[in-house]
Structures are given as structure tokens and as C-alpha cells.
Scaffold this motif. Structure first.
Motif, mmCIF file in Angstrom:
data_model
loop_
_atom_site.group_PDB
_atom_site.id
_atom_site.type_symbol
_atom_site.label_atom_id
_atom_site.label_comp_id
_atom_site.label_asym_id
_atom_site.label_seq_id
_atom_site.Cartn_x
_atom_site.Cartn_y
_atom_site.Cartn_z
ATOM 1 N N PHE A 267 0.859 -1.183 0.000
ATOM 2 C CA PHE A 267 0.000 0.000 0.000
ATOM 3 C C PHE A 267 0.894 1.231 0.000
ATOM 4 C CE2 PHE A 267 -2.389 -3.474 1.669
ATOM 5 C CZ PHE A 267 -3.673 -3.303 1.171
ATOM 6 N N VAL A 268 0.668 2.121 -0.984
ATOM 7 C CA VAL A 268 1.571 3.256 -1.185
ATOM 8 C C VAL A 268 0.803 4.550 -1.435
ATOM 9 C CG1 VAL A 268 3.417 1.796 -2.128
ATOM 10 C CG2 VAL A 268 1.761 2.852 -3.671
ATOM 11 N N VAL A 269 1.513 5.654 -1.211
ATOM 12 C CA VAL A 269 1.011 6.990 -1.559
ATOM 13 C C VAL A 269 1.900 7.534 -2.673
ATOM 14 C CG1 VAL A 269 0.099 7.356 0.769
ATOM 15 C CG2 VAL A 269 2.401 8.164 0.211
ATOM 16 N N ALA A 270 1.544 8.701 -3.194
ATOM 17 C CA ALA A 270 2.251 9.253 -4.352
ATOM 18 C C ALA A 270 3.667 9.742 -4.039
ATOM 19 C CB ALA A 270 1.434 10.386 -4.962
ATOM 20 N N ASP A 271 3.954 10.108 -2.783
ATOM 21 C CA ASP A 271 5.284 10.596 -2.444
ATOM 22 C C ASP A 271 6.330 9.515 -2.696
ATOM 23 O OD1 ASP A 271 4.137 12.968 -1.596
ATOM 24 O OD2 ASP A 271 4.103 12.376 0.504
ATOM 25 N N ILE A 272 7.551 9.949 -3.017
ATOM 26 C CA ILE A 272 8.646 9.017 -3.303
ATOM 27 C C ILE A 272 9.595 8.954 -2.106
ATOM 28 C CG2 ILE A 272 10.614 8.532 -4.840
ATOM 29 C CD1 ILE A 272 7.848 8.175 -6.161
ATOM 30 N N ILE B 294 -6.861 6.089 7.713
ATOM 31 C CA ILE B 294 -6.374 7.348 8.292
ATOM 32 C C ILE B 294 -5.889 8.277 7.186
ATOM 33 C CG2 ILE B 294 -4.550 8.391 9.703
ATOM 34 C CD1 ILE B 294 -4.756 5.928 11.556
ATOM 35 N N LEU B 295 -5.096 7.756 6.284
ATOM 36 C CA LEU B 295 -4.574 8.575 5.187
ATOM 37 C C LEU B 295 -5.708 9.116 4.320
ATOM 38 C CD1 LEU B 295 -1.508 6.362 4.261
ATOM 39 C CD2 LEU B 295 -1.416 8.676 5.234
ATOM 40 N N GLN B 296 -6.651 8.269 3.982
ATOM 41 C CA GLN B 296 -7.759 8.695 3.133
ATOM 42 C C GLN B 296 -8.611 9.764 3.817
ATOM 43 O OE1 GLN B 296 -9.412 4.816 2.230
ATOM 44 N NE2 GLN B 296 -8.351 4.754 0.252
ATOM 45 N N SER B 297 -8.752 9.690 5.138
ATOM 46 C CA SER B 297 -9.539 10.697 5.856
ATOM 47 C C SER B 297 -8.859 12.069 5.822
ATOM 48 C CB SER B 297 -9.801 10.257 7.303
ATOM 49 O OG SER B 297 -8.632 10.374 8.088
ATOM 50 N N HIS B 298 -7.579 12.091 5.474
ATOM 51 C CA HIS B 298 -6.829 13.338 5.339
ATOM 52 C C HIS B 298 -6.648 13.712 3.861
ATOM 53 C CE1 HIS B 298 -5.729 14.100 9.552
ATOM 54 N NE2 HIS B 298 -5.878 12.784 9.661
ATOM 55 N N GLY B 299 -7.416 13.079 2.994
ATOM 56 C CA GLY B 299 -7.396 13.416 1.581
ATOM 57 C C GLY B 299 -6.216 12.860 0.817
ATOM 58 N N ILE B 300 -5.534 11.882 1.381
ATOM 59 C CA ILE B 300 -4.364 11.291 0.717
ATOM 60 C C ILE B 300 -4.795 10.007 0.015
ATOM 61 C CG2 ILE B 300 -2.078 10.275 1.064
ATOM 62 C CD1 ILE B 300 -1.825 12.161 3.511
ATOM 63 N N GLN B 301 -4.541 9.949 -1.279
ATOM 64 C CA GLN B 301 -4.886 8.764 -2.054
ATOM 65 C C GLN B 301 -3.882 7.654 -1.788
ATOM 66 O OE1 GLN B 301 -5.222 9.966 -6.175
ATOM 67 N NE2 GLN B 301 -7.432 10.135 -5.934
ATOM 68 N N VAL B 302 -4.399 6.458 -1.627
ATOM 69 C CA VAL B 302 -3.564 5.280 -1.385
ATOM 70 C C VAL B 302 -3.865 4.266 -2.481
ATOM 71 C CG1 VAL B 302 -3.018 3.421 0.228
ATOM 72 C CG2 VAL B 302 -3.619 5.694 1.108
ATOM 73 N N ARG B 303 -2.800 3.702 -3.015
ATOM 74 C CA ARG B 303 -2.950 2.653 -4.028
ATOM 75 C C ARG B 303 -2.492 1.329 -3.443
ATOM 76 N NH1 ARG B 303 -0.474 2.632 -9.253
ATOM 77 N NH2 ARG B 303 1.485 2.985 -8.204
ATOM 78 N N MET B 304 -3.193 0.267 -3.815
ATOM 79 C CA MET B 304 -2.758 -1.070 -3.443
ATOM 80 C C MET B 304 -2.083 -1.679 -4.665
ATOM 81 S SD MET B 304 -4.815 -4.398 -1.989
ATOM 82 C CE MET B 304 -5.713 -4.712 -3.503
ATOM 83 N N LEU B 305 -0.817 -2.014 -4.515
ATOM 84 C CA LEU B 305 -0.067 -2.658 -5.585
ATOM 85 C C LEU B 305 -0.113 -4.164 -5.383
ATOM 86 C CD1 LEU B 305 3.131 -0.389 -5.524
ATOM 87 C CD2 LEU B 305 1.013 -0.041 -6.820
ATOM 88 N N LYS B 306 -0.262 -4.904 -6.477
ATOM 89 C CA LYS B 306 -0.263 -6.371 -6.444
ATOM 90 C C LYS B 306 0.744 -6.856 -7.461
ATOM 91 C CE LYS B 306 -5.229 -6.901 -5.678
ATOM 92 N NZ LYS B 306 -6.436 -7.525 -6.232
ATOM 93 N N THR B 307 1.497 -7.872 -7.087
ATOM 94 C CA THR B 307 2.448 -8.449 -8.033
ATOM 95 C C THR B 307 2.805 -9.875 -7.629
ATOM 96 O OG1 THR B 307 4.531 -8.088 -9.214
ATOM 97 C CG2 THR B 307 4.531 -7.620 -6.852
#
Length: 129
Positions: free
Chosen positions: A5-10, A93-106
């Protein structure tokens, strides 16, 4: 299958998208979490400290490791149900602060440098994001 699970920041070490543990930690450090979110974050971290081994390596490089940049990233195994459930609380928690989270699968995490029952830590192959 492996999940992350990741956010856009690097992340400056891995040069990959930042994981949710660090992302929530940065919100906390910036004073942006509500008191109940801080408490929830603390409880989740405590649970992980008690129920997930701390990886011993974050690089595929040979010793001495302290001289090497930690480019490896952590992935959960899809069988780590309880762990994934608790990570989803961090996502909320992140989403409640307007931060998009992506779930990566591989299926292809890269060069595995650490593995236990619930997680792998791997340096990505050069041909993957």
C-alpha cells in the motif's frame, strides 16, 4: 501474490512510492493527526512490533550493509490476513486526510533479500516500476 500500500510521495532511499507506515508517521510528525488517530496509529504499530519480524536486510548488496543505500521495499504476502486488515486501518487514516492510497499487487517483487511467514523485502528488478 504480494501486496503493498503506497502513496504518491517518493521515498528517498528506495526511490519508490512511499509506504503507508511512513506516510502516517509523517502526518503525525507534522501534527496533522487527530488524537484518536495518533492513538490508533500507536496501537497498530505496537501490534506490528509484536506480530511481525523486523527485516534484517534492506539491500541486496554484500556487507558491510551500513554503507549501502537501502533500496529494498517491503511487501505483504496475500496470506497475511490479520496484518493486511491492520494496514487497511492506516489506509483509512490517510484517506480521511485526503491522501490517495494505491494497493499494488504483483507476483514479481524482485530480488528477495528477506522473507518470513508474512512478508518479503525485495529490491525491484530493473525492468519493473
Amino acid at each position: 501474490m504480494y501486496l503493498r500500500f503506497v502513496v504518491a510521495d517518493i521515498d528517498e532511499d528506495s526511490e519508490k512510492e512511499l509506504g503507508v507506515f511512513l506516510a502516517v508517521g509523517y502526518l503525525r510528525d507534522d501534527g496533522k493527526l487527530y488524537a484518536y488517530e495518533e492513538e490508533q496509529y500507536d496501537l497498530i504499530r505496537q501490534w506490528f512490533n509484536e506480530n511481525l519480524e523486523k527485516p534484517t536486510r534492506f539491500t541486496a548488496s554484500k556487507p558491510p550493509f551500513y554503507r549501502k543505500k537501502n533500496k529494498a521495499i517491503s511487501w505483504f504476502k496475500d496470506s497475511a490476513g490479520e496484518h493486511l486488515s491492520r494496514v487497511r486501518s492506516l489506509v483509512a487514516i490517510l484517506q480521511s486526510h485526503g491522501i490517495q492510497v494505491r494497493m499494488l499487487k504483483t507476483e514479481r517483487v524482485g530480488y528477495i533479500v528477506y522473507e518470513d511467514e508474512y512478508q518479503v523485502v525485495a529490491e525491484s528488478f530493473s525492468d519493473t516500476q
